[in-house]
Scaffold this motif. Structure first.
Motif, PDB file in Angstrom:
ATOM      1  N   ASP A  38       0.825  -1.205   0.000  1.00 28.28           N
ATOM      2  CA  ASP A  38       0.000   0.000   0.000  1.00 28.28           C
ATOM      3  C   ASP A  38       0.858   1.252   0.000  1.00 28.28           C
ATOM      4  OD1 ASP A  38      -2.294  -1.511  -0.009  1.00 28.28           O
ATOM      5  OD2 ASP A  38      -2.561  -1.420   2.165  1.00 28.28           O
ATOM      6  N   ASN A 118      -3.511   5.432   3.351  1.00 32.50           N
ATOM      7  CA  ASN A 118      -4.429   4.457   3.935  1.00 32.50           C
ATOM      8  C   ASN A 118      -5.594   4.091   3.021  1.00 32.50           C
ATOM      9  OD1 ASN A 118      -3.206   4.080   6.576  1.00 32.50           O
ATOM     10  ND2 ASN A 118      -3.634   6.252   6.832  1.00 32.50           N
ATOM     11  N   TYR A 119      -5.607   4.664   1.814  1.00 28.19           N
ATOM     12  CA  TYR A 119      -6.647   4.352   0.832  1.00 28.19           C
ATOM     13  C   TYR A 119      -8.024   4.720   1.376  1.00 28.19           C
ATOM     14  CZ  TYR A 119      -8.779   1.747  -3.068  1.00 28.19           C
ATOM     15  OH  TYR A 119      -9.491   1.382  -4.204  1.00 28.19           O
ATOM     16  N   TRP A 120      -8.130   5.916   1.968  1.00 30.74           N
ATOM     17  CA  TRP A 120      -9.382   6.401   2.516  1.00 30.74           C
ATOM     18  C   TRP A 120     -10.048   7.340   1.525  1.00 30.74           C
ATOM     19  CZ3 TRP A 120      -6.867   8.270   7.665  1.00 30.74           C
ATOM     20  CH2 TRP A 120      -6.566   7.165   8.473  1.00 30.74           C
ATOM     21  N   ASP A 133     -20.106   5.584   1.862  1.00 30.32           N
ATOM     22  CA  ASP A 133     -20.278   4.420   2.748  1.00 30.32           C
ATOM     23  C   ASP A 133     -21.437   3.535   2.275  1.00 30.32           C
ATOM     24  OD1 ASP A 133     -18.150   5.175   4.326  1.00 30.32           O
ATOM     25  OD2 ASP A 133     -19.403   6.115   5.872  1.00 30.32           O
ATOM     26  N   SER A 142     -15.262  -2.862   1.530  1.00 31.72           N
ATOM     27  CA  SER A 142     -14.797  -1.790   2.386  1.00 31.72           C
ATOM     28  C   SER A 142     -13.378  -1.422   1.998  1.00 31.72           C
ATOM     29  CB  SER A 142     -14.813  -2.237   3.855  1.00 31.72           C
ATOM     30  OG  SER A 142     -14.141  -1.285   4.652  1.00 31.72           O
ATOM     31  N   TYR A 143     -13.133  -0.147   1.837  1.00 34.62           N
ATOM     32  CA  TYR A 143     -11.773   0.282   1.496  1.00 34.62           C
ATOM     33  C   TYR A 143     -10.803   0.023   2.638  1.00 34.62           C
ATOM     34  CZ  TYR A 143     -13.004   4.815   3.729  1.00 34.62           C
ATOM     35  OH  TYR A 143     -13.395   5.801   4.583  1.00 34.62           O
ATOM     36  N   TYR A 144     -11.295  -0.256   3.835  1.00 39.43           N
ATOM     37  CA  TYR A 144     -10.409  -0.623   4.947  1.00 39.43           C
ATOM     38  C   TYR A 144      -9.829  -2.026   4.753  1.00 39.43           C
ATOM     39  CZ  TYR A 144     -12.056   3.383   7.610  1.00 39.43           C
ATOM     40  OH  TYR A 144     -12.343   4.645   8.035  1.00 39.43           O
ATOM     41  N   ASP A 145     -10.588  -2.904   4.077  1.00 43.40           N
ATOM     42  CA  ASP A 145     -10.188  -4.303   3.958  1.00 43.40           C
ATOM     43  C   ASP A 145      -9.539  -4.660   2.628  1.00 43.40           C
ATOM     44  OD1 ASP A 145     -11.422  -4.709   6.414  1.00 43.40           O
ATOM     45  OD2 ASP A 145     -13.335  -5.215   5.472  1.00 43.40           O
TER      46      ASP A 145
END
Length: 161
Positions: A38, A118-120, A133, A142-145
């Motif tokens: 990342d 962080n790809y947020w 969202d 989810s962009y978190y995963d």
């Protein structure tokens, strides 16, 4: 007042700085030190933005050198290595001051850079955040995963934000 050159400060790992002292070349980020894909993805994105705004890099495989123009405010411009943010365990850094032509610099916001790292998604406002969202929920992602998102339209929205 127009300034043709900027004074900047970069923080370099001691081994990278010693290499620069011996061969006279300060190189960009050393990806051998980072295993996170990342991190490389974020720098690839930055290379594209820099090419769009200030022109292509000197060589096709070169990466930008992260430097500070202003760390805290106009009275505290250079980074202070004694600050906790730079207190990385078992790593020694040096602060290097240098001058660059304005035309070779892409200024950015340090805090906002973490959205890229962080790809947020960066919403325009709370409604926009909620809209994005809902889009993720609709696609069960989810962009978190899952960077990068497997849904091209959502990936594009993150990059454009």
């Amino acid at each position: 007042m127009f300034v043709e050159k900027m004074i900047l400060w970069t923080l370099q790992h001691i081994e990278d700085w010693q290499s620069a002292e011996s061969d006279g070349v300060l190189r960009s980020v050393n990806f051998n030190r980072f295993s996170d894909e990342d991190f490389k993805r974020a720098y690839d994105w930055m290379r594209v933005k820099m090419s769009e705004r200030i022109g292509p890099p000197p060589t096709p495989n070169s990466y930008p050198i992260w430097a500070w123009y202003q760390h805290r405010d106009s009275n505290n411009r250079k980074p202070d290595l004694r600050q906790i943010a730079f207190d990385l365990p078992e790593q020694e850094y040096v602060r290097v001051e240098f001058e660059m032509p304005n035309s070779h610099v892409l200024l950015s916001d340090f805090d906002m850079w973490h959205f890229v790292l962080n790809y947020w998604y960066v919403g325009k406002d709370e409604d926009d955040d909620e809209y994005f969202d809902r889009l993720q929920q609709d696609h069960d992602v989810s962009y978190y995963d899952q960077p990068p998102l497997p849904v091209p339209n959502l990936h594009r929205l993150i990059e454009e934000s």
